[in-house]
Design a protein around this motif. Structure first.
Motif, PDB file in Angstrom:
ATOM      1  N   ASP A  93      63.018   9.596  39.381  1.00  0.00           N
ATOM      2  CA  ASP A  93      61.753   8.948  39.391  1.00  0.00           C
ATOM      3  C   ASP A  93      61.155   8.495  38.186  1.00  0.00           C
ATOM      4  O   ASP A  93      59.897   8.811  38.102  1.00  0.00           O
ATOM      5  CB  ASP A  93      60.863   9.600  40.659  1.00  0.00           C
ATOM      6  CG  ASP A  93      59.745   8.929  41.195  1.00  0.00           C
ATOM      7  OD1 ASP A  93      59.875   7.698  41.076  1.00  0.00           O
ATOM      8  OD2 ASP A  93      58.767   9.669  41.519  1.00  0.00           O
ATOM      9  N   HIS A 136      55.740  18.643  42.426  1.00  0.00           N
ATOM     10  CA  HIS A 136      57.055  18.814  42.447  1.00  0.00           C
ATOM     11  C   HIS A 136      57.807  18.791  40.994  1.00  0.00           C
ATOM     12  O   HIS A 136      56.930  18.468  40.072  1.00  0.00           O
ATOM     13  CB  HIS A 136      57.818  17.780  43.484  1.00  0.00           C
ATOM     14  CG  HIS A 136      57.161  16.572  42.916  1.00  0.00           C
ATOM     15  ND1 HIS A 136      56.221  15.885  43.734  1.00  0.00           N
ATOM     16  CD2 HIS A 136      57.582  15.608  41.780  1.00  0.00           C
ATOM     17  CE1 HIS A 136      55.999  14.658  43.280  1.00  0.00           C
ATOM     18  NE2 HIS A 136      56.648  14.534  42.109  1.00  0.00           N
ATOM     19  N   ASP A 236      49.057  13.793  39.583  1.00  0.00           N
ATOM     20  CA  ASP A 236      49.922  12.746  40.273  1.00  0.00           C
ATOM     21  C   ASP A 236      49.907  13.421  41.571  1.00  0.00           C
ATOM     22  O   ASP A 236      49.841  14.770  41.651  1.00  0.00           O
ATOM     23  CB  ASP A 236      51.343  12.925  39.641  1.00  0.00           C
ATOM     24  CG  ASP A 236      52.188  12.244  40.402  1.00  0.00           C
ATOM     25  OD1 ASP A 236      52.307  11.107  40.168  1.00  0.00           O
ATOM     26  OD2 ASP A 236      53.035  13.056  41.187  1.00  0.00           O
ATOM     27  N   GLU A 309      44.852  11.130  41.483  1.00  0.00           N
ATOM     28  CA  GLU A 309      45.802  10.122  42.259  1.00  0.00           C
ATOM     29  C   GLU A 309      45.652  10.455  43.510  1.00  0.00           C
ATOM     30  O   GLU A 309      46.315  11.453  43.999  1.00  0.00           O
ATOM     31  CB  GLU A 309      46.802   9.841  41.893  1.00  0.00           C
ATOM     32  CG  GLU A 309      47.719   8.609  42.507  1.00  0.00           C
ATOM     33  CD  GLU A 309      49.269   8.608  42.731  1.00  0.00           C
ATOM     34  OE1 GLU A 309      49.757   7.608  42.841  1.00  0.00           O
ATOM     35  OE2 GLU A 309      49.688   9.690  42.599  1.00  0.00           O
ATOM     36  N   HIS A 374      51.519   1.395  38.072  1.00  0.00           N
ATOM     37  CA  HIS A 374      52.848   1.367  38.062  1.00  0.00           C
ATOM     38  C   HIS A 374      53.544   1.380  39.464  1.00  0.00           C
ATOM     39  O   HIS A 374      54.761   1.261  39.401  1.00  0.00           O
ATOM     40  CB  HIS A 374      53.247   2.373  37.018  1.00  0.00           C
ATOM     41  CG  HIS A 374      53.365   3.646  37.761  1.00  0.00           C
ATOM     42  ND1 HIS A 374      52.126   4.230  37.736  1.00  0.00           N
ATOM     43  CD2 HIS A 374      54.355   4.644  38.037  1.00  0.00           C
ATOM     44  CE1 HIS A 374      52.238   5.516  38.362  1.00  0.00           C
ATOM     45  NE2 HIS A 374      53.377   5.565  38.568  1.00  0.00           N
ATOM     46  N   ASP A 375      52.675   1.625  40.338  1.00  0.00           N
ATOM     47  CA  ASP A 375      53.101   1.818  41.840  1.00  0.00           C
ATOM     48  C   ASP A 375      52.947   0.480  42.710  1.00  0.00           C
ATOM     49  O   ASP A 375      53.183   0.545  43.730  1.00  0.00           O
ATOM     50  CB  ASP A 375      52.603   3.014  42.494  1.00  0.00           C
ATOM     51  CG  ASP A 375      53.223   4.348  41.756  1.00  0.00           C
ATOM     52  OD1 ASP A 375      54.327   4.387  41.320  1.00  0.00           O
ATOM     53  OD2 ASP A 375      52.470   5.214  41.785  1.00  0.00           O
TER      54      ASP A 375
HETATM   55  C1  GLC Z   1      53.036   9.266  42.193  1.00  0.00           C
HETATM   56  C2  GLC Z   1      53.405   8.268  41.033  1.00  0.00           C
HETATM   57  C3  GLC Z   1      54.670   7.623  41.520  1.00  0.00           C
HETATM   58  C4  GLC Z   1      55.574   8.801  41.860  1.00  0.00           C
HETATM   59  C5  GLC Z   1      55.129   9.865  42.728  1.00  0.00           C
HETATM   60  C6  GLC Z   1      55.880  11.019  42.830  1.00  0.00           C
HETATM   61  O1  GLC Z   1      52.602   8.257  43.440  1.00  0.00           O
HETATM   62  O2  GLC Z   1      52.336   7.494  40.693  1.00  0.00           O
HETATM   63  O3  GLC Z   1      55.180   6.763  40.432  1.00  0.00           O
HETATM   64  O4  GLC Z   1      56.958   8.183  42.468  1.00  0.00           O
HETATM   65  O5  GLC Z   1      53.799  10.058  42.494  1.00  0.00           O
HETATM   66  O6  GLC Z   1      55.821  11.902  41.573  1.00  0.00           O
END
Ligand code: GLC
Length: 588
Positions: A93, A136, A236, A309, A374-375
């Motif tokens: 990821d 994680h 995150d 986030e 970035h998402d």
């Molecule tokens: C957050 C990040 C994303 C990632 C996810 C899992 O939402 O911004 O890019 O895939 O967490 O870590």
């Protein structure tokens, strides 16, 4: 440390449909310039390191690349940059699957390069913030390997379960929980003979926050990077940290259906009442804030900040700010412009989105404004490329913290990434028919510096994601020298340094057919953003919305790129003609 709790929205006047006064402003406090801590009016800038600048020609951005471009961050007025993950990772990821929380991914550099980045950034007055991924790790992390092997102390580092048997005696996952990237959130591990929980990709096992040793370990991670000079953390996927407690038999309840979709693999098929937004998660953030504050007390230096986030409901999000007795995060991301608007939104929606956050925010806290990351698809692709200046101008004139995703200052647009070119697990876990709905690759294409090979991102024409062909026009070098989104952005950043934008009150509302007005005032001086959201010209009377209280003479301070108006020109507030999508900052 901040000494003054005036640093707030006290005195901010919200004027949408009904004027609301937040807090009482003691007139005597306004006569002195109030104090603000560094972050409260800061301009944050998100760098996706893989796509920012490649220093060694492998087609992948890296730390030395970032260090080489710090002057650009200064040029566009950045206070602090937050970096998406740079830690060791198999990149399932793209760094959000961390194999070693204490080291740097080889293709990005090493700890010395990181030290150099911090040193150079600090010498230029820039702060660096790291992404902290608490929910994680990677399945290649040594903690996970030890947990698989049931090594002492690691048995319960992750969330394990025997699973269930169906009517035919076949083994099935413990319940219906779904991962964010499609399909079951449970994966069978042959070696341990149990399922593990992964709310993101299979290679991202969820850490078990009900194990105090996990909590302690993750605090060690924070301290480790504070010791290396970071100014704080973007945290995150916060709402996922805790799941509901297992029952006395060690089982977890199914989540109810949402009714939003029939696609049984899509995470939005379920309402995540047991896997997200748990109260323990809020308390965890308070603990991290305490760790940062304690660190500052012991080691000195400026306030370290937390950026959270979360796309959760606002009642949950607001809890991250803290409560009467406990400090929370300074900046729970305000994603309302991401969640609630797009190119089809009615103009009044823009004012409603602003109101959503300001009305819910606890008294004494600082607002923040995030337009992209970035998402998400690029701002210009979501709101329409004609509104690029409008969105940057809204973000910059609003009170508090602004957070820009790299490239939005240039008006970079979504790259066109085919199924074959896709890299993002959110896309690759789907199929060629539906991947466009999930892919996050389009906003992750390389940064556009100039017109040379790979837009100046790399000397290698083969970059990890293709460069957007519009780089021939949309790039830093080009935009520096013309009337451009970049130059509008820079002027807005300059304006943010004024007392009016730092300390001023806010009034906002609509005039005409679809013109958003945001007025900031301090000690009798005002800046007024007037933005025609619609694709049709409009002639408006700015004094028609009496709640905005606009009178006297106003001059053009900053016009949007396509505006024909000259800086310094006087405008007629009773009859202001605006072209389609035209935006102006006016000054009194
Ligand atoms: C957050 C990040 C994303 C990632 C996810 C899992 O939402 O911004 O890019 O895939 O967490 O870590």
């Amino acid at each position: 440390m901040k000494s003054f709790l005036f640093l707030t929205l006290s005195g901010i006047i919200l004027s949408l449909w009904s004027p609301v006064v937040l807090g009482c402003q003691n007139p005597s406090t306004v006569t002195n310039t109030p104090q603000k801590d560094w972050w409260e009016t800061a301009q944050f800038y998100q760098i996706y390191p893989r796509s920012f600048k490649d220093s060694n020609g492998d087609g992948i951005g890296d730390l030395k690349g970032i260090t080489s471009k710090l002057d650009y961050l200064k040029e566009i007025g950045v206070t602090a940059t937050w970096l998406s993950p740079i830690y060791k990772s198999p990149m399932a990821d793209f760094g959000y699957d961390i194999a070693d929380f204490f080291d740097i991914q080889d293709e990005y550099g090493n700890l010395d390069d990181f030290a150099e980045l911090i040193k150079e950034a600090n010498s230029k007055g820039l702060k660096v913030i790291l992404d902290f991924v608490p929910n994680h790790s990677s399945d290649e992390n040594v903690w996970f390997k030890k947990s698989v092997a049931r090594e002492r102390g690691y048995e319960d580092f992750y969330v394990w379960h025997d699973g269930k048997k169906d009517a035919n005696g076949n083994r099935i996952p413990p319940n219906n929980w779904l991962q964010a990237f499609r399909g079951s959130a449970w994966e069978w591990n042959e070696q341990r003979q149990q399922y593990y929980l992964h709310q993101f990709a299979v290679k991202q096992p969820d850490l078990n926050y009900r194990n105090p040793e996990v909590v302690a370990q993750m605090k060690r991670v924070l301290t480790y990077w504070l010791d290396r000079g970071v100014a704080g953390f973007r945290i995150d996927a916060v709402p996922w940290c805790f799941e509901v407690k297992a029952d006395e038999n060690g089982n977890y309840p199914d989540e109810p259906l949402s009714g939003f979709t029939d696609d049984k693999d899509d995470s939005s098929y379920l309402r995540h009442i047991y896997t997200q937004d748990q109260p323990e998660t809020v308390d965890m953030v308070y603990q991290w804030r305490k760790l940062l504050d304690d660190y500052q007390r012991i080691h000195g230096g400026d306030t370290r900040v937390l950026l959270i986030e979360t796309y959760s409901g606002l009642d949950y999000v607001m809890q991250f700010y803290g409560n009467k007795t406990t400090q929370g995060a300074q900046i729970p991301f305000n994603f309302q412009f991401i969640l609630n608007g797009n190119k089809d939104s009615e103009p009044k929606r823009y004012a409603e989105i602003i109101k959503m956050w300001l009305d819910k925010m606890p008294a004494g806290k600082t607002p923040n404004w995030v337009m992209g990351n970035h998402d998400q698809r690029r701002v210009g692709s979501r709101y329409g490329k004609e509104r690029i200046d409008i969105m940057n101008m809204i973000q910059m004139i609003l009170p508090g913290v602004s957070i820009t995703y790299m490239g939005e200052e240039l008006g970079m647009l979504d790259g066109d990434i085919t199924w074959e070119q896709s890299k993002d697990p959110a896309a690759c876990n789907s199929n060629p028919q539906i991947f466009q709905k999930f892919t996050r690759d389009p906003a992750r294409t390389p940064f556009q510096w100039d017109t040379s090979t790979a837009a100046g991102f790399s000397t290698n024409p083969n970059t990890w994601l293709p460069v957007n062909p519009n780089y021939v026009d949309v790039n830093v070098q080009n935009e520096r020298n013309t009337k451009s989104h970049l130059n509008v952005y820079k002027q807005m950043v300059e304006l943010r340094k004024t007392d009016v934008l730092k300390f001023g009150t806010i009034q906002y509302g609509m005039v005409g057919n679809g013109v958003l007005v945001i007025k900031r005032t301090y000690k009798g001086k005002s800046y007024v953003l007037v933005a025609n959201i619609l694709g049709t010209p409009d002639t408006v009377n700015l004094s028609s919305n009496t709640r905005l209280n606009i009178s006297g003479s106003l001059r053009v301070k900053i016009p949007s790129v396509d505006s024909m108006k000259q800086v310094g020109a006087s405008i007629n507030i009773a009859q202001l003609a605006l072209q389609q999508y035209e935006a102006l900052v006016l000054e009194s």
